[in-house]
Design a protein around this motif. Sequence first.
Motif, mmCIF file in Angstrom:
data_model
loop_
_atom_site.group_PDB
_atom_site.id
_atom_site.type_symbol
_atom_site.label_atom_id
_atom_site.label_comp_id
_atom_site.label_asym_id
_atom_site.label_seq_id
_atom_site.Cartn_x
_atom_site.Cartn_y
_atom_site.Cartn_z
ATOM 1 N N PHE A 1 37.113 20.682 36.233
ATOM 2 C CA PHE A 1 37.712 19.556 36.952
ATOM 3 C C PHE A 1 36.936 19.241 38.227
ATOM 4 O O PHE A 1 36.764 18.063 38.579
ATOM 5 N N VAL A 2 36.495 20.279 38.930
ATOM 6 C CA VAL A 2 35.731 20.044 40.159
ATOM 7 C C VAL A 2 34.443 19.286 39.856
ATOM 8 O O VAL A 2 34.094 18.315 40.542
ATOM 9 N N ARG A 3 33.732 19.700 38.843
ATOM 10 C CA ARG A 3 32.475 19.031 38.498
ATOM 11 C C ARG A 3 32.712 17.594 38.040
ATOM 12 O O ARG A 3 31.973 16.679 38.430
ATOM 13 N N ASN A 4 33.744 17.369 37.240
ATOM 14 C CA ASN A 4 34.027 16.014 36.782
ATOM 15 C C ASN A 4 34.507 15.122 37.925
ATOM 16 O O ASN A 4 34.210 13.928 37.954
ATOM 17 N N LYS B 1 47.208 21.405 36.559
ATOM 18 C CA LYS B 1 47.900 21.067 37.812
ATOM 19 C C LYS B 1 46.954 21.187 39.004
ATOM 20 O O LYS B 1 46.939 20.306 39.885
ATOM 21 N N MET B 2 46.180 22.247 39.041
ATOM 22 C CA MET B 2 45.211 22.391 40.125
ATOM 23 C C MET B 2 44.124 21.332 40.024
ATOM 24 O O MET B 2 43.634 20.830 41.052
ATOM 25 N N GLY B 3 43.743 20.957 38.804
ATOM 26 C CA GLY B 3 42.731 19.919 38.631
ATOM 27 C C GLY B 3 43.189 18.563 39.142
ATOM 28 O O GLY B 3 42.394 17.795 39.708
ATOM 29 N N ILE B 4 44.474 18.242 38.962
ATOM 30 C CA ILE B 4 44.998 16.976 39.467
ATOM 31 C C ILE B 4 44.921 16.927 40.994
ATOM 32 O O ILE B 4 44.526 15.912 41.591
#
Length: 250
Positions: free
Chosen positions: A76-79, A190-193
């Motif tokens: 998620f961080v990279r995206n 959830k953390m990615g959001i």
Amino acid sequence: MKKILTIGLLLFVFTTFFPQEEAPLPGISIQVNPNQSPRDLVATLEILLVLTVLTLAPSILMLFTSFTRIIIVFSFVRNALGTRQVPPNQVLIGLALILTFFIMQPVWNDINTNALQPYMDGKITYQQFFSSTMNIVRKFMITELVNHHNEDNVFVLANALNQNVQKIEDASDSLLTSAFVLGEVEIGFKMGILIYIPFIIIDMVVASILLSLGMIMIPPVLVSLPFKILIFVLANGWESVIVSLVKSFG
């Protein structure tokens, strides 16, 4: 053309009149010696067990450890940054593995003390070894499900399989593992959001500025990318993400 015909004729002559000998292949035979001592048989079974564990190591790592949540958050961080393949997959997986070893170290120390060492010393059988190891892993999975209020995953899966489970501790190993993996995926998303929200705001601000300036042909993502990377670096983004991941495990 003459050179090609000459080379082809020479190759035909050499392969026809001077054939190469085939290299002998080593043969492998497995035999059971009736005079084999029990200790030798145990050593053979231990080798087979180690090979089996090494074969199933990726699946075990993803199902029973913190690796799933960590790699989802890193993706998620990279995206969210929009850097595509930076950091590359190898770097993300390596960093996730290091964090997994760090987070799971208390669990593995417990397994080594209460299961592996007694088995290596001959104090317990391999059935007791597997039972003790699974009990320690179950304790870790139950703790994570309870801390993040994902106990409902166990009961939902139990109802889908028509199993009567009153308490989370009564769930079978396969049911508890499935609920744990499902909970890890939910926590990772959830953390990615939460990670995505600041970067979406930056993209919206940059797109509004470009639209107000009349620069319609310039992609907003191309302009916002250096700003997102700069803000992420100045805010110690990687450090914050890693610390949050470590603290999310009980």
